[in-house]
Scaffold this active site. Structure first.
Site, mmCIF file in Angstrom:
data_model
loop_
_atom_site.group_PDB
_atom_site.id
_atom_site.type_symbol
_atom_site.label_atom_id
_atom_site.label_comp_id
_atom_site.label_asym_id
_atom_site.label_seq_id
_atom_site.Cartn_x
_atom_site.Cartn_y
_atom_site.Cartn_z
ATOM 1 N N ALA A 1 -3.599 7.822 -5.162
ATOM 2 C CA ALA A 1 -2.256 7.525 -5.367
ATOM 3 C C ALA A 1 -2.262 5.920 -5.603
ATOM 4 O O ALA A 1 -2.652 5.188 -4.637
ATOM 5 C CB ALA A 1 -1.547 7.530 -3.817
ATOM 6 N N GLY B 1 0.872 -1.280 0.113
ATOM 7 C CA GLY B 1 -0.120 0.050 0.105
ATOM 8 C C GLY B 1 0.641 1.357 -0.165
ATOM 9 O O GLY B 1 2.123 1.234 -0.093
ATOM 10 N N ASN B 2 0.249 2.458 0.294
ATOM 11 C CA ASN B 2 1.052 3.435 0.036
ATOM 12 C C ASN B 2 0.386 4.416 1.314
ATOM 13 O O ASN B 2 -0.725 4.388 1.844
ATOM 14 C CB ASN B 2 1.237 4.237 -1.159
ATOM 15 N N ASP B 3 1.111 5.763 1.601
ATOM 16 C CA ASP B 3 0.744 6.656 2.564
ATOM 17 C C ASP B 3 -0.451 7.621 2.364
ATOM 18 O O ASP B 3 -0.829 8.333 3.158
ATOM 19 C CB ASP B 3 1.923 7.275 3.077
ATOM 20 N N SER B 4 -1.174 7.627 1.344
ATOM 21 C CA SER B 4 -2.090 8.468 0.759
ATOM 22 C C SER B 4 -3.135 8.379 1.911
ATOM 23 O O SER B 4 -3.813 7.296 2.067
ATOM 24 C CB SER B 4 -2.452 8.304 -0.518
#
Ligand code: CTP
Length: 394
Positions: free
Chosen positions: A268, A201-204
């Protein structure tokens, strides 16, 4: 703008003082109408000093000036904060037993109620039915929040903070220049399955996409949010389609491409996904300390929708870059050329910047790579400036 600011008898009246102060500071002409009970919490001199206008509460003050009609009639916007269970019920019934409720019957301007009460009162079917009736009549309901109530108790019913009231007022006064337009906004981060219990995943946080959705709604657009993982609530009034994975986001966006006047890709999106997601939970390897995941490229949704043949809608992309200054702009220009979108919001990301934060630093480029706007401030402001550009273009 001339604002009728009604105050009902609840302890949150003390916080409403700050909301009035913010509205006056923003240049509005605020006329406070407290109920008799509101004055038991905050006295009349405070309201007069803060609003810089005379305050009356009784139907029979200055009868010769027909105040029970004129105050409501002259308002460009009505705010009731705190809106207690009692004033909500009286407004629903159309009572006119004090200056505030009679003004509510006269006012034709938009109305915002900001409820504040104990959780049990808020959850009571009578209050819920009353709130629904107000909504059906077109009244905006702001909050309540979950948090500390009057005593040590916690729960739903806390009045939203004064800054939120002031922001909602500004939003409701926005030009309705997007009525009849459909805007699709992707927001948040996509995830990719590694195995049934793990993902990449990512930090968005989704804050920027949601701020854009709020602004587009305030301007009258039909808004569809295609939501990846979000850390924030989606706004009331937007249709929300959940799309946790890049492929589901791609399908959702493509199915909406024909009806959308504008697509804003604020999400994102994972550029890669595991080539062979495991169908059972991956076990710790017994031989050695490495696990190699083979990743394959995801389709580029923004590029796909931008290059659709015969498209007539406006497409906005985002660029997250860890560069700054001229290098950042060059990367942005190369990206807009590669992706083929009409506008690109270029922002600097990295440790302590953008992802998850309220403030951001962005430059908006057009298809030729020219700077059309720059914003250094809250994501709400980025949303406002971006939607200004969208409204000009569609
Ligand atoms: N985007 C997309 N599909 C992807 C990856 C990104 O639609 N598979 C969109 C994003 O929603 C955003 C824009 O493309 O609007 C730019 O994303 P960004 O991560 O900055 O660019 P990338 O294309 O991933 O390029 P790079 O990572 O090389 O900077």
């Amino acid at each position: 703008m001339r604002i009728l600011f009604g105050v009902a008898g609840g302890i949150a009246a003390y916080k409403a003082v700050q909301a009035v102060r913010l509205l006056v500071k923003a240049g509005h002409d605020v006329h406070v109408v407290p109920t008799a009970n509101a004055l038991r919490f905050v006295g009349l001199p405070t309201w007069e000093a803060i609003s810089r206008n005379p305050v009356s509460t009784e139907l029979f003050d200055e009868v010769s000036r027909v105040r029970h009609v004129s105050i409501g009639e002259q308002a460009d916007l009505v705010v009731v904060a705190p809106a207690t269970a009692d004033v909500i019920a009286r407004a629903v019934q159309g009572q006119a037993d004090d200056l505030l409720t009679s003004s509510l019957l006269v006012a034709e301007a938009p109305v915002i109620f900001v409820p504040a009460m104990h959780s049990q009162m808020w959850r009571h079917p009578a209050t819920q039915a009353n709130i629904q009736t107000l909504r059906d009549r077109g009244v905006s309901i702001l909050g309540p929040d979950v948090g500390q109530l009057t005593g040590d108790d916690q729960g739903i019913g806390r009045m939203v903070e004064p800054e939120i009231i002031a922001e909602a007022v500004e939003r409701s006064l926005r030009p309705k220049d997007l009525v009849g337009r459909t805007i699709v906004i992707s927001a948040g981060g996509t995830r990719e399955r590694v195995d049934p219990v793990r993902f990449l995943g990512n930090d968005s946080s989704g804050k920027q996409g949601v701020a854009i959705a709020e602004e587009a709604l305030a301007r009258g657009a039909e808004v569809i949010i295609v939501a990846g993982h979000l850390d924030v609530h989606t706004p009331r009034g937007a249709e929300v389609i959940k799309a946790r994975y890049t492929e589901s986001m791609r399908q959702a966006i493509e199915s909406l491409a024909d009806e959308a006047d504008c697509i804003i890709m604020a999400a994102a999106i994972a550029d890669y996904r595991p080539a062979d997601p495991a169908s059972a939970k991956l076990k710790k390897s017994q031989e050695g300390s490495e696990l190699n995941l083979r990743l394959i490229a995801n389709p580029d949704i923004l590029a796909e929708i931008s290059h659709r043949s015969g498209r007539s809608n406006l497409i906005v992309g985002f660029a997250a870059e860890t560069a700054s200054g001229d290098e950042l702009l060059e990367l942005g220009r190369a990206k807009i050329a590669r992706k083929g979108c009409d506008l690109l919001v270029v922002n600097e990301v990295g440790e302590g910047k953008t992802f998850g934060f309220d403030d951001t630093d962005v430059t908006i480029l057009d298809a030729e790579g020219q700077i059309v706007a720059e914003v250094n401030g809250p994501k709400r402001e980025v949303a406002e400036v971006l939607i200004d550009q969208v409204a000009l273009a569609i």
